[in-house]
Design a protein around this motif. Structure first.
Motif, PDB file in Angstrom:
ATOM      1  N   ARG A 194      11.160  12.997   7.310  1.00  0.00           N
ATOM      2  CA  ARG A 194       9.999  12.216   7.712  1.00  0.00           C
ATOM      3  C   ARG A 194       8.722  12.731   7.049  1.00  0.00           C
ATOM      4  O   ARG A 194       8.510  13.940   6.954  1.00  0.00           O
ATOM      5  CB  ARG A 194       9.846  12.251   9.232  1.00  0.00           C
ATOM      6  CG  ARG A 194      10.547  11.132   9.939  1.00  0.00           C
ATOM      7  CD  ARG A 194      11.054  11.531  11.306  1.00  0.00           C
ATOM      8  NE  ARG A 194      12.279  12.313  11.222  1.00  0.00           N
ATOM      9  CZ  ARG A 194      12.987  12.708  12.259  1.00  0.00           C
ATOM     10  NH1 ARG A 194      12.585  12.403  13.468  1.00  0.00           N
ATOM     11  NH2 ARG A 194      14.090  13.404  12.097  1.00  0.00           N
ATOM     12  N   LEU A 195       7.897  11.785   6.597  1.00  0.00           N
ATOM     13  CA  LEU A 195       6.614  12.096   5.981  1.00  0.00           C
ATOM     14  C   LEU A 195       5.530  11.302   6.695  1.00  0.00           C
ATOM     15  O   LEU A 195       5.599  10.074   6.761  1.00  0.00           O
ATOM     16  CB  LEU A 195       6.625  11.747   4.488  1.00  0.00           C
ATOM     17  CG  LEU A 195       7.376  12.730   3.572  1.00  0.00           C
ATOM     18  CD1 LEU A 195       7.699  12.078   2.248  1.00  0.00           C
ATOM     19  CD2 LEU A 195       6.549  13.985   3.350  1.00  0.00           C
ATOM     20  N   MET A 196       4.555  11.986   7.241  1.00  0.00           N
ATOM     21  CA  MET A 196       3.459  11.363   7.979  1.00  0.00           C
ATOM     22  C   MET A 196       2.170  11.465   7.161  1.00  0.00           C
ATOM     23  O   MET A 196       1.772  12.566   6.769  1.00  0.00           O
ATOM     24  CB  MET A 196       3.269  12.041   9.339  1.00  0.00           C
ATOM     25  CG  MET A 196       4.385  11.786  10.331  1.00  0.00           C
ATOM     26  SD  MET A 196       5.953  12.590   9.932  1.00  0.00           S
ATOM     27  CE  MET A 196       5.534  14.313  10.164  1.00  0.00           C
ATOM     28  N   TRP A 197       1.568  10.330   6.909  1.00  0.00           N
ATOM     29  CA  TRP A 197       0.308  10.272   6.148  1.00  0.00           C
ATOM     30  C   TRP A 197      -0.828  10.052   7.150  1.00  0.00           C
ATOM     31  O   TRP A 197      -0.894   9.037   7.818  1.00  0.00           O
ATOM     32  CB  TRP A 197       0.363   9.139   5.143  1.00  0.00           C
ATOM     33  CG  TRP A 197      -0.711   9.181   4.112  1.00  0.00           C
ATOM     34  CD1 TRP A 197      -2.015   8.812   4.275  1.00  0.00           C
ATOM     35  CD2 TRP A 197      -0.586   9.607   2.747  1.00  0.00           C
ATOM     36  NE1 TRP A 197      -2.707   8.984   3.096  1.00  0.00           N
ATOM     37  CE2 TRP A 197      -1.859   9.466   2.141  1.00  0.00           C
ATOM     38  CE3 TRP A 197       0.471  10.085   1.977  1.00  0.00           C
ATOM     39  CZ2 TRP A 197      -2.082   9.794   0.807  1.00  0.00           C
ATOM     40  CZ3 TRP A 197       0.242  10.409   0.654  1.00  0.00           C
ATOM     41  CH2 TRP A 197      -1.021  10.261   0.076  1.00  0.00           C
ATOM     42  N   ILE A 198      -1.720  11.011   7.239  1.00  0.00           N
ATOM     43  CA  ILE A 198      -2.786  10.995   8.243  1.00  0.00           C
ATOM     44  C   ILE A 198      -4.133  10.855   7.541  1.00  0.00           C
ATOM     45  O   ILE A 198      -4.433  11.604   6.610  1.00  0.00           O
ATOM     46  CB  ILE A 198      -2.764  12.287   9.085  1.00  0.00           C
ATOM     47  CG1 ILE A 198      -1.370  12.492   9.704  1.00  0.00           C
ATOM     48  CG2 ILE A 198      -3.834  12.256  10.169  1.00  0.00           C
ATOM     49  CD1 ILE A 198      -1.133  13.890  10.204  1.00  0.00           C
ATOM     50  N   MET A 199      -4.927   9.895   7.992  1.00  0.00           N
ATOM     51  CA  MET A 199      -6.250   9.668   7.407  1.00  0.00           C
ATOM     52  C   MET A 199      -7.301   9.668   8.506  1.00  0.00           C
ATOM     53  O   MET A 199      -7.109   9.050   9.553  1.00  0.00           O
ATOM     54  CB  MET A 199      -6.283   8.334   6.662  1.00  0.00           C
ATOM     55  CG  MET A 199      -7.622   8.025   6.022  1.00  0.00           C
ATOM     56  SD  MET A 199      -7.634   6.445   5.163  1.00  0.00           S
ATOM     57  CE  MET A 199      -9.314   6.431   4.514  1.00  0.00           C
ATOM     58  N   ILE A 200      -8.404  10.370   8.265  1.00  0.00           N
ATOM     59  CA  ILE A 200      -9.519  10.390   9.209  1.00  0.00           C
ATOM     60  C   ILE A 200     -10.420   9.200   8.918  1.00  0.00           C
ATOM     61  O   ILE A 200     -10.892   9.024   7.791  1.00  0.00           O
ATOM     62  CB  ILE A 200     -10.294  11.708   9.111  1.00  0.00           C
ATOM     63  CG1 ILE A 200      -9.389  12.877   9.507  1.00  0.00           C
ATOM     64  CG2 ILE A 200     -11.526  11.675   9.997  1.00  0.00           C
ATOM     65  CD1 ILE A 200     -10.072  14.224   9.467  1.00  0.00           C
TER      66      ILE A 200
END
Length: 1178
Positions: A671-677
């Protein structure tokens, strides 16, 4: 990656070469790719030059002195307005005249777009090709009026006499006049004739026809500066600006073609975001609506503060509004509204968004009120009693500045020691060396978390009040304030809360520069403290962008140089970049000043300046689009826990400085989680989380492997390793930050060779299956009766219940005398209590009167008749005997008796226990579908001792003595279960006595049962079918557990296994909806059986829910924006959607393939995208 991967295929190259000249000229299609009549080209040239001709008439009259300049502009504009209406109505007439022809869809859409048949110079097809027209009537009128206004003002702007007065050169006037009209014609053609496809494309579809307004918008801006210069005299700066813009005006077609100037919608959003963030002290917003509302309120605050006459009132107003606007007011109001509604109806509202489960309590509201009151008191007291005339080394404001310097250093140290790397280069000696053991890691990290609490107190409570003291003591607020003072200090008082760390850095820089420089310098003399802070904030942001862009450019150069597959084609570009390094720096600086992405064309070292766009890059609403698939459910499950873990990390400072537009990458197994503020404020942060695909392609796998290497190099360290080791992957766009404990499913896949194909295991499988079927059906009937108990009550409590018993021996298969079909009373009297016993019991006179009731009159069948029975849904006691059984139905064709053997007469039986009906199987399960002889044979497999044990373990009769014992001894109830269980058993194996094969087990596990009469019978009973599948899957899991953990000792242990499966496991197919439901319900364990055709082995997949560590790293934000800008250009303009194109190939250095995946659909394809999640940072 193969060296044969092209940047563009041959067709797309030709397509791009045709489209780019059209973009440069504003719409004329002078290269069609096929043979067209000459008048097609002539008509386009005439339409292109029409504004110049009309403007030339006015210009000539002005130069001859016949008309004044404003009359000249009016004449040219009026002629253009009339011409524009003629063009639009001609297009409308051609569209109405021509008939719509349905054509079959071609395989090449772009080629079909180019196919046109022309019949004449003024034919309908010709006009539709030249002037496609507008979609909306309102735009026909609006664009035509705009075209007239544009031509009139453009004529005024390019009057030769005015240009000569501006520059004093005839040669320059000729060049500016000629190329200026070329620019004006491109804008007019795009507006009223045929809109060009712009390289600067923001929206995927131009629904409201905004793109035609792009070029006129910029022309109007240039003209407005010229008009301001003409009507506002004695402003040298305006004259210089006008001269520069006149020269820049002739280069507008190339700026449009290169995609540097943004379209109107992107320009509007970008402008609001920049003004809000740097001019008004706000933050980028998660939605366009929030951005618009916050911009209007913030601008109104700055303007209002200018009109407040009292300096005390100004300070109070700025302090209070700065604090309130930095809060997440919309989310607080939303939660409060739902809390009130839930309180009124007496239930908790279930419609709160994911980030709002933690409702704002009265303690939090009280906290904010106290902070606001203290801030107001501090600012007004210090401003009124302690404000000094100017800053000096001994003034009170200077002392506060020294305190702020100390706070900045302490906060920086406390933040850096929370992350695994310091400056992204040196490994933090205080960070745990090995994170593979979770309990040990959490124990060591607890000390860092305590430091994080101290940091959060200093950041949220101490620093804001210290900065308010510094601002309140400033002398600029003492006198009559001007507009710069209002803007500067409104921003400063808000930045204190909105972005405390950046505000602290800016104030320290301003204070230090003021103390170290002379008072007579321009910086100290001409600028107030608020404007200085504003300029320092812009410089700080642009410096960070410049460094990030420079790192990205170097990474692209290095990646292209080391790419062996394209070494020949990229070496030249790398050498040119090195030779013309100053020009590359100019591009980076220009991109930094505009806050626009640095666009590497095709991700090669061929850099362009992308058009400015909002920080979020994409125009759509966050979280509304994703390529949802079966794997998306794993991201849905983990988001709440991941959000809580991110909250702790952000509070402690483990993720570094939180800025809108920052990107993070999380990794766990596949699993790869892409997090953006998205936005930040006081004690809150808004983020978006995307989940990338789990089905790894070769490109995905290559980059995921590099991500694992980067994280392993940071988090897996030996105890004897160096105290401050160096980050070996410093050039990578990914910098590890920390690990987060998250409740998530771990995925384990095991090979079942030696278990599922073991003869001993397969031999025991059938016996275990019967036991599991018994347990499943008893549990189901028990729950079913308890559910119906509150709805229905037994009418004849204590009396015997009449039940239809399935006829097990109504018709045998052979033609022996004892198997002959007969419905006479003698045969009926042969039924006994032990109908499924091993030996038949002799007939006895009047035996079993309490349990057996035989109908006194039975009509014998006649030849050619059909035997039938009818059972109603109501109580059987209410039916007459003739209504229950009608033995003769005349008029039907004669049929074989053997076909009716299982639908023969069925006697009625009584339970020996009055409570047995509560555990009885449903009536529809009691009918026959298995031959009687086969049922007798299989009934020997029924485990009666296990059946009685299961019944005695039930807890549905806790208050009544030996009821379960009596039920267990009820032979009629047992016969029902024997019939139901063995029918299910027969449907799974078709009565085959051989041991099942592994392939048979896999097929049945997947729901593919062998055909039989029992299967047809069972498919009509979906509940029973699902229970049978469930029992089969439980049995398979039991077989695997027995092979792994050892044999089962007794019935109690077997019950424990089955109860464990029932409560903590879901055993089934990954593709089932119930699998997804089990994941969302967070079942502790999930199991599925599979087969690997490549290896030829059977596999078991086990998902285990547990708290595990997710590795998180920070991405180079400019690398992400640059690659997304190239993706937008390549797909929306060049239409290069080849799945094997170069720009989507894997590159471990800047994670090209993963970045493309993380883009918003339709350009990217994340399988999950959350709505904006609001995280509370306290």
């Amino acid at each position: 990656m193969s060296p044969d991967v092209p940047l563009l295929n041959d067709y797309k190259k030709d397509f791009l070469l045709k489209r780019f000249p059209q973009t440069v000229l504003g719409g004329p299609r002078l290269r069609l790719g096929y043979c067209a009549p000459p008048y097609i080209y002539i008509n386009q040239i005439v339409l292109f030059l029409m504004p110049w001709v009309l403007g030339g008439i006015g210009t000539l009259l002005y130069q001859l002195g016949i008309l004044e300049d404003y009359y000249t502009a009016a004449l040219s504009g009026g002629l253009m307005l009339f011409t524009a209406f003629v063009i639009q109505f001609t297009s409308l007439y051609a569209r109405n005249k021509s008939s719509t022809v349905e054509r079959m869809l071609s395989t090449d859409i772009l080629a079909e777009e180019d196919e046109h048949e022309f019949t004449s110079c003024t034919g309908a097809e010709t006009i539709k090709f030249l002037i496609p027209g507008k979609k909306y009537t309102a735009n026909m009128v609006f664009h035509s009026v705009l075209a007239g206004l544009l031509c009139g003002l453009g004529t005024w702007y390019l009057l030769p006499n005015r240009i000569t007065l501006l520059y004093g050169s005839a040669g320059g006037t000729v060049l500016l006049f000629f190329f200026g009209w070329i620019t004006l014609c491109t804008g007019e053609y795009s507006l009223i004739v045929n809109t060009a496809v712009e390289t600067a494309t923001f929206q995927t579809q131009d629904t409201y026809e905004i793109i035609p307004l792009m070029r006129p918008l910029y022309i109007f801006f240039f003209v407005s500066i010229d008009l301001a210069y003409r009507f506002m005299v004695n402003i040298p700066a305006l004259e210089q600006m006008n001269q520069i813009l006149h020269i820049l005006f002739i280069f507008l077609p190339f700026l449009w073609a290169l995609g540097i100037l943004p379209p109107p919608d992107a320009l509007f959003l970008w402008s609001m975001e920049q003004v809000l963030a740097f001019g008004l002290g706000g933050s980028s917003m998660s939605t366009h609506l929030r951005l618009l509302i916050m911009f209007i309120i913030s601008a109104g605050t700055a303007v209002t503060s200018y009109f407040i006459p009292s300096t005390v009132g100004v300070v109070l107003f700025m302090t209070g509004l700065g604090f309130l606007l930095s809060l997440n007011l919309s989310e607080m109001g939303f939660v409060f509204k739902h809390s009130v509604i839930g309180h009124r109806v007496g239930i908790k509202s279930k419609t709160l968004p994911l980030g709002s489960e933690k409702q704002f309590s009265w303690k939090e509201c009280l906290f904010y009120v106290i902070i606001l009151v203290l801030a107001l008191l501090e600012s007004i007291l210090l401003h009124h009693f302690a404000c000094c005339s100017q800053i000096s080394k001994t003034s009170s404001q200077a002392i506060v500045g020294y305190v702020l310097m100390i706070l900045l250093i302490v906060l920086w140290i406390l933040r850096e020691i929370q992350s695994v790397y310091i400056f992204g280069i040196f490994r933090n000696p205080f960070y745990p060396k090995d994170v593979q053991t979770m309990t040990l890691f959490l124990k060591k990290q607890a000390r860092l978390m305590k430091i994080g609490v101290v940091r959060r107190i200093l950041l949220n409570l101490v620093s804001p009040f210290a900065m308010i003291a510094f601002l309140s003591l400033d002398s600029s607020l003492q006198g009559l304030h001007s507009l710069p003072v209002s803007i500067g200090f409104t921003r400063a008082f808000r930045m204190v809360w909105q972005n405390t760390e950046n505000a602290l850095l800016e104030i320290v820089i301003v204070s230090t520069v003021h103390l170290l420089t002379s008072i007579d310098t321009w910086w100290n003399r001409s600028l107030n403290t608020g404007i200085r802070l504003l300029l320092v904030g812009i410089m700080r942001d642009r410096l960070i962008q410049f460094i990030s862009k420079l790192q990205f450019a170097v990474a692209v150069l290095f990646a292209s140089w080391t790419d062996k597959n394209r070494r020949q084609s990229t070496t030249t570009l790398c050498v040119l970049n090195i030779v013309f390094c100053p020009f590359l720096l100019v591009f980076i600086v220009f991109s930094t000043l505009l806050s626009s992405p640095l666009l590497p064309l095709f991700t090669l070292p061929l850099f362009l300046v992308g058009f400015p766009r909002p920080v979020r890059t994409w125009p759509g609403v966050v979280g509304t689009a994703a390529s949802v698939c079966a794997d998306s459910v794993y991201y849905y499950q983990m988001i709440p826990s991941l959000t809580a873990a991110l909250q702790s990390a952000m509070v402690a400072g483990s993720l570094g400085l939180l800025l809108p537009g920052s990107h993070y990458l999380g990794r766990f197994q596949d699993r790869l989680m892409w997090i953006m503020i998205l936005e930040c404020g006081y004690t809150y942060c808004c983020i978006n989380i995307k989940g990338l695909e789990l089905q790894e392609t070769s490109c995905h796998t290559a980059e995921a492997r590099r991500v694992d290497e980067v994280f392993e190099g940071a988090f897996v360290q030996e105890e004897c390793a160096k105290i401050c080791s160096i980050n070996r992957h410093f050039g990578n766009v990914l910098t590890p930050c920390t690990v987060l404990p998250v409740k998530i499913y771990s995925d384990a896949r095991n090979v079942l060779s030696g278990i599922i194909d073991s003869r001993d295991n397969l031999r025991e499988f059938k016996g275990d299956l019967v036991k599991v079927l018994v347990w499943i059906l008893v549990q189901y009937c028990s729950r079913r009766s308890s559910m119906q108990e509150n709805v229905q009550k037994t009418e004849n409590k204590g009396k015997a219940s009449l039940i239809i018993l399935p006829g097990l021996n109504t018709s045998p298969q052979t033609k022996s005398p004892e198997d002959t079909v007969s419905l006479n009373s003698e045969i009926l009297d042969d039924w006994s209590d032990d109908v499924l016993g091993d030996e038949p019991t002799p007939k006895k006179e009047n035996e079993g009167k309490d349990q057996l009731r035989v109908l006194q009159s039975i009509n014998l069948p006649l030849p050619g008749s059909v035997e039938s029975q009818m059972v109603g849904d109501r109580s059987l006691g209410k039916f007459t005997e003739n209504s229950l059984y009608k033995a003769v139905i005349l008029g039907y064709p004669a049929i074989d008796k053997g076909a009716q053997e299982d639908t023969a007469y069925v006697p009625l039986m009584e339970f020996s226990c009055s409570h047995s009906h509560l555990l009885s199987v449903p009536e529809e399960w009691r009918s026959n579908c298995v031959p009687s002889s086969k049922m007798k044979e299989m009934s020997l497999l029924f485990p009666e001792d296990w059946y009685q044990f299961v019944l005695r373990q039930l807890e549905c009769f806790p208050s009544e003595g030996n009821v379960l014992e009596e039920i267990a001894k009820d032979r009629v109830l047992k016969d029902f279960y024997v019939h139901a269980v063995m029918t299910c058993y027969f449907s799974l194996f078709c009565g085959d006595n051989m041991d099942p094969s592994p392939g048979h087990i896999l097929r049945v596990f997947n729901g593919v049962l062998p055909w039989s009469l029992a299967l047809d019978w069972m498919t009509e009973k979906p509940e029973l079918f699902q229970l049978t599948l469930k029992a089969f899957r439980y049995t398979l899991k039991l077989m695997i557990d027995k092979a792994s953990l050892g044999p089962i000792e007794d019935f109690k242990e077997l019950t424990n296994y089955l109860e464990e499966y029932e409560s903590n496991w879901y055993i089934g197919l990954v593709s089932d909806e119930k699998w997804k439901e089990a994941v969302l319900q967070e079942k502790p364990y999930l199991f599925s059986l599979g087969y690997d055709p490549n290896m030829g082995v059977y596999t078991g997949r086990v998902l285990t829910l547990q708290e595990l560590l997710i590795q998180v790293g920070k991405l180079n934000a400019e690398a992400v924006r640059g690659q997304w800008a190239n993706l937008s250009w390549e797909l929306l303009y060049a239409t290069n959607d080849d799945e094997e194109r170069y720009s989507i190939q894997a590159h471990p250095l800047f994670l090209r393939n993963l970045t493309v995946q993380a883009a918003d659909p339709p350009l990217g394809y994340p399988i999950y995208s959350s709505k904006p999640l609001h995280i509370h940072l306290y």
